[in-house]
Design a protein around this motif. Structure first.
Motif, PDB file in Angstrom:
ATOM      1  N   LYS A  58       0.810  -1.222   0.000  1.00 47.59           N
ATOM      2  CA  LYS A  58       0.000   0.000   0.000  1.00 47.59           C
ATOM      3  C   LYS A  58       0.837   1.264   0.000  1.00 47.59           C
ATOM      4  CE  LYS A  58      -0.355   0.129   5.037  1.00 47.59           C
ATOM      5  NZ  LYS A  58       0.947  -0.548   5.207  1.00 47.59           N
ATOM      6  N   ARG A 205      -2.049   3.548   8.619  1.00 48.24           N
ATOM      7  CA  ARG A 205      -3.508   3.462   8.445  1.00 48.24           C
ATOM      8  C   ARG A 205      -3.965   4.501   7.425  1.00 48.24           C
ATOM      9  NH1 ARG A 205      -7.790   5.583  11.594  1.00 48.24           N
ATOM     10  NH2 ARG A 205      -9.714   4.389  11.410  1.00 48.24           N
TER      11      ARG A 205
ATOM     12  N   MET B  30      -7.527  -3.246  17.992  1.00 47.20           N
ATOM     13  CA  MET B  30      -7.412  -1.799  18.189  1.00 47.20           C
ATOM     14  C   MET B  30      -7.855  -1.071  16.918  1.00 47.20           C
ATOM     15  SD  MET B  30      -3.865  -1.273  20.293  1.00 47.20           S
ATOM     16  CE  MET B  30      -2.925  -2.484  19.387  1.00 47.20           C
ATOM     17  N   PRO B  31      -8.711  -0.059  17.054  1.00 51.03           N
ATOM     18  CA  PRO B  31      -9.226   0.645  15.862  1.00 51.03           C
ATOM     19  C   PRO B  31      -8.126   1.195  14.957  1.00 51.03           C
ATOM     20  CG  PRO B  31     -10.447   1.302  17.813  1.00 51.03           C
ATOM     21  CD  PRO B  31      -9.312   0.459  18.295  1.00 51.03           C
ATOM     22  N   GLU B  32      -7.005   1.592  15.564  1.00 51.02           N
ATOM     23  CA  GLU B  32      -5.933   2.206  14.764  1.00 51.02           C
ATOM     24  C   GLU B  32      -5.179   1.189  13.900  1.00 51.02           C
ATOM     25  OE1 GLU B  32      -4.884   5.512  14.461  1.00 51.02           O
ATOM     26  OE2 GLU B  32      -6.821   5.885  15.380  1.00 51.02           O
ATOM     27  N   THR B  33      -5.443  -0.096  14.092  1.00 51.53           N
ATOM     28  CA  THR B  33      -4.667  -1.104  13.362  1.00 51.53           C
ATOM     29  C   THR B  33      -5.399  -1.671  12.147  1.00 51.53           C
ATOM     30  OG1 THR B  33      -5.484  -2.943  14.723  1.00 51.53           O
ATOM     31  CG2 THR B  33      -3.490  -1.807  15.496  1.00 51.53           C
ATOM     32  N   VAL B  34      -6.611  -1.205  11.887  1.00 50.05           N
ATOM     33  CA  VAL B  34      -7.378  -1.736  10.759  1.00 50.05           C
ATOM     34  C   VAL B  34      -8.129  -0.633  10.012  1.00 50.05           C
ATOM     35  CG1 VAL B  34      -7.759  -4.074  11.682  1.00 50.05           C
ATOM     36  CG2 VAL B  34      -9.348  -2.223  12.285  1.00 50.05           C
ATOM     37  N   LEU B  35      -8.411  -0.935   8.738  1.00 50.58           N
ATOM     38  CA  LEU B  35      -9.434  -0.196   8.008  1.00 50.58           C
ATOM     39  C   LEU B  35     -10.717  -0.998   8.152  1.00 50.58           C
ATOM     40  CD1 LEU B  35      -7.800   0.708   4.553  1.00 50.58           C
ATOM     41  CD2 LEU B  35      -8.047   2.173   6.576  1.00 50.58           C
ATOM     42  N   THR B  44     -16.565   4.550   9.724  1.00 55.43           N
ATOM     43  CA  THR B  44     -15.914   4.956  10.979  1.00 55.43           C
ATOM     44  C   THR B  44     -16.446   4.110  12.142  1.00 55.43           C
ATOM     45  OG1 THR B  44     -17.572   6.709  11.152  1.00 55.43           O
ATOM     46  CG2 THR B  44     -15.414   7.318  10.269  1.00 55.43           C
ATOM     47  N   ALA B  45     -15.726   4.176  13.253  1.00 57.51           N
ATOM     48  CA  ALA B  45     -16.003   3.281  14.383  1.00 57.51           C
ATOM     49  C   ALA B  45     -17.342   3.564  15.052  1.00 57.51           C
ATOM     50  CB  ALA B  45     -14.880   3.394  15.411  1.00 57.51           C
ATOM     51  N   VAL B  60      -3.514  -2.852   8.713  1.00 54.04           N
ATOM     52  CA  VAL B  60      -2.724  -1.834   8.014  1.00 54.04           C
ATOM     53  C   VAL B  60      -1.225  -1.970   8.300  1.00 54.04           C
ATOM     54  CG1 VAL B  60      -4.632  -0.190   8.021  1.00 54.04           C
ATOM     55  CG2 VAL B  60      -2.968  -0.133   9.878  1.00 54.04           C
TER      56      VAL B  60
END
Lengths: 301, 69
Positions: A58, A205, B30-35, B44-45, B60
Motif C-alpha cells: 500500500k 492506516r 485496536m481501531p488504529e490497526t485496521v481499516l 468509521t467506528a 494496516v
C-alpha cells in the motif's frame, strides 16, 4: 461522524489530529502532507528524475500514485526478492499499476544479483531474512538509480515505519544509527544518491486508507518472513501507546527529528571508499553486498 | 453479521445492530490497526452495522525493515 472540512459523513477518523474526513477531503489532506514533506526537506524538484522503490504494498504504490498525479518524473523499481508466491503476486501488482498509468517500471531480481533469492540467502547466512533482504534492497536501489542517472530514490516508509525504527534504535542505544534516521538523506559521495521518504508524515492506516480510496490494487497479504520480525513487535507496542494516547507515535518521531537528532550527529565524518569489486560505496575495502554475494555463491555452488 | 479478517483470511459471525467500535472491542482489535470496509466504502467506528451486513477488517501494519515499504 462528520468531515471536519465540509460536514459531510466521514469515512475515516484520525484521532491524532482530532479530526475526521470525507473521502475527497481525506485524499486532499494526504496529498498536502506529501507536498509538505517534499517542500520542507527539499526532497526533489519537478525537473529531477525520481526512482520510486515499489514493493506492491500500500505504501509504495500510494506514494507513486501521488507523485505521478503531482507531475513528478518518476520511474518505478521493483526488486524481485524471490519469496515464493508473495513475490509473484506483488510483482504483478506493480506491473499492473505501472501499465495502467503508462509509467516505466524497472525490475531487478535479487537472485540474479546475489546468486540466490531471499529464502536461500537466509539459509546460507543463518541471519534473520530481513537482514539480507534489507542489505540487498539498499544496495540495489542505489546502484539502479546511478545506472539510470537518477539522483534520488523515494521509498514508501511511513510514520509508523519510522517510529518503529527509532524505537528499535533507542531500545539498543544505537547512537550511530540515530543521525542517519531522517526523512531525507543527502548524497555524501558521488556514487550515493539521495534517499527520501515523502510519506513520513502519514501513518500506515492513512496510507492504507488512501490506497483503498484510490482503488489501488495492492498486496494485502504480509510478507511470509515478516511474522515474528522485531519491527512488527515494536509497531505493536507503539500501536498500544497510540491507542491509549493518540499522537504518541507522531510526538515520538517528530520530537526526535526536531529536537533530539542534532544531538547525535557526530562531528567526525566517516571515510567512504569505493568497493574494489563493484565500485559501489563502502566504509571498508569490499562492500557488504559483495561479501554477501560471495558467501551465497560459495554455499550454493 | 459477518466479519472478514486477514492474515490469514478468515470469517467470523458476530452479533450485528451495534457500532463498529463495539465489534472491534469484542474481537480485541485496536481501531488504529485496521481499516473497516463495508462494500466499497470505509466506515468509521461510530457507525452501526446491521445484522445482515458484512464488513472487512483489513490490517494496516506492514513489516520487515529497510526497503520499499
Amino acid at each position: 461522524m462528520k468531515c471536519r472540512k465540509c460536514g459531510e459523513p466521514a469515512v475515516l477518523e484520525l484521532r491524532r489530529h482530532n479530526a475526521a474526513f470525507c473521502a475527497p477531503d481525506f485524499l486532499e489532506f494526504f496529498r498536502n502532507q506529501v507536498r509538505e514533506a517534499i517542500r520542507k526537506h527539499r526532497m526533489f524538484t519537478r525537473d529531477e528524475l525520481v526512482l520510486v522503490a515499489v514493493s506492491g504494498g500500500k505504501d509504495s504504490l500510494a506514494l507513486w500514485d501521488v507523485l505521478i498525479d503531482e507531475g513528478y518524473r518518476t520511474t518505478g523499481l521493483y526488486l524481485d526478492l524471490g519469496i515464493f508466491e508473495y513475490s509473484v503476486e506483488s510483482k504483478a501488482k506493480c506491473e499492473k499499476f505501472a501499465a495502467a498509468r503508462g509509467v516505466p517500471l524497472l525490475v531487478t531480481a535479487v537472485r540474479d544479483e546475489v546468486g540466490a533469492p531471499v529464502p536461500v540467502i537466509q539459509d546460507v547466512t543463518r541471519r534473520p531474512p530481513c537482514s539480507g533482504c534489507g542489505l540487498s534492497k539498499r544496495y540495489l536501489m542505489n546502484r539502479v538509480a546511478l545506472e539510470h542517472e537518477m539522483p534520488v530514490v523515494a521509498t514508501g516508509h511511513n510514520l509508523d515505519d519510522e517510529a518503529a525504527t527509532l524505537f528499535g534504535s533507542v531500545m539498543h542505544w544505537q547512537t550511530d544509527a540515530l543521525p542517519r534516521q531522517s526523512p531525507a538523506l543527502p548524497s555524501t559521495h558521488p556514487k550515493l544518491v539521495r534517499r527520501v521518504k515523502p510519506l513520513y508524515r502519514l501513518s500506515e492506516r492513512e496510507t492504507a486508507a488512501f490506497a483503498f480510496l484510490r482503488k489501488i490494487d495492492y498486496i494485502v497479504e504480509e510478507c511470509p518472513f515478516a511474522k515474528g520480525a522485531t519491527s512488527i513487535a515494536h509497531k505493536e507496542i507503539l500501536s498500544r501507546m497510540e491507542d491509549a494516547s493518540p499522537g504518541a507515535k507522531h510526538n515520538f518521531l517528530f520530537g526526535f527529528l526536531d529536537r533530539a537528532r542534532p544531538a547525535f550527529e557526530r562531528a567526525e565524518a566517516v571515510t567512504l571508499n569505493e568497493c574494489v569489486r563493484c565500485g559501489q560505496v563502502t566504509t571498508g575495502t569490499i562492500c557488504a553486498f559483495c561479501k554477501l554475494a560471495d558467501q551465497v555463491k560459495r554455499r550454493v555452488s | 453479521m459477518r466479519v472478514i479478517l486477514r492474515n490469514p483470511r478468515r470469517e467470523v459471525d458476530v452479533a450485528g445492530n451495534r457500532r463498529v467500535k463495539d465489534i472491534l472491542r469484542e474481537l480485541d482489535i485496536m481501531p488504529e490497526t485496521v481499516l473497516v470496509i463495508c462494500g466499497d466504502d470505509l466506515i468509521t467506528a461510530d457507525q452501526v452495522v446491521r445484522e445482515g451486513d458484512t464488513i472487512e477488517l483489513r490490517p494496516v501494519m506492514s513489516g520487515g525493515r529497510a526497503g520499499p515499504a
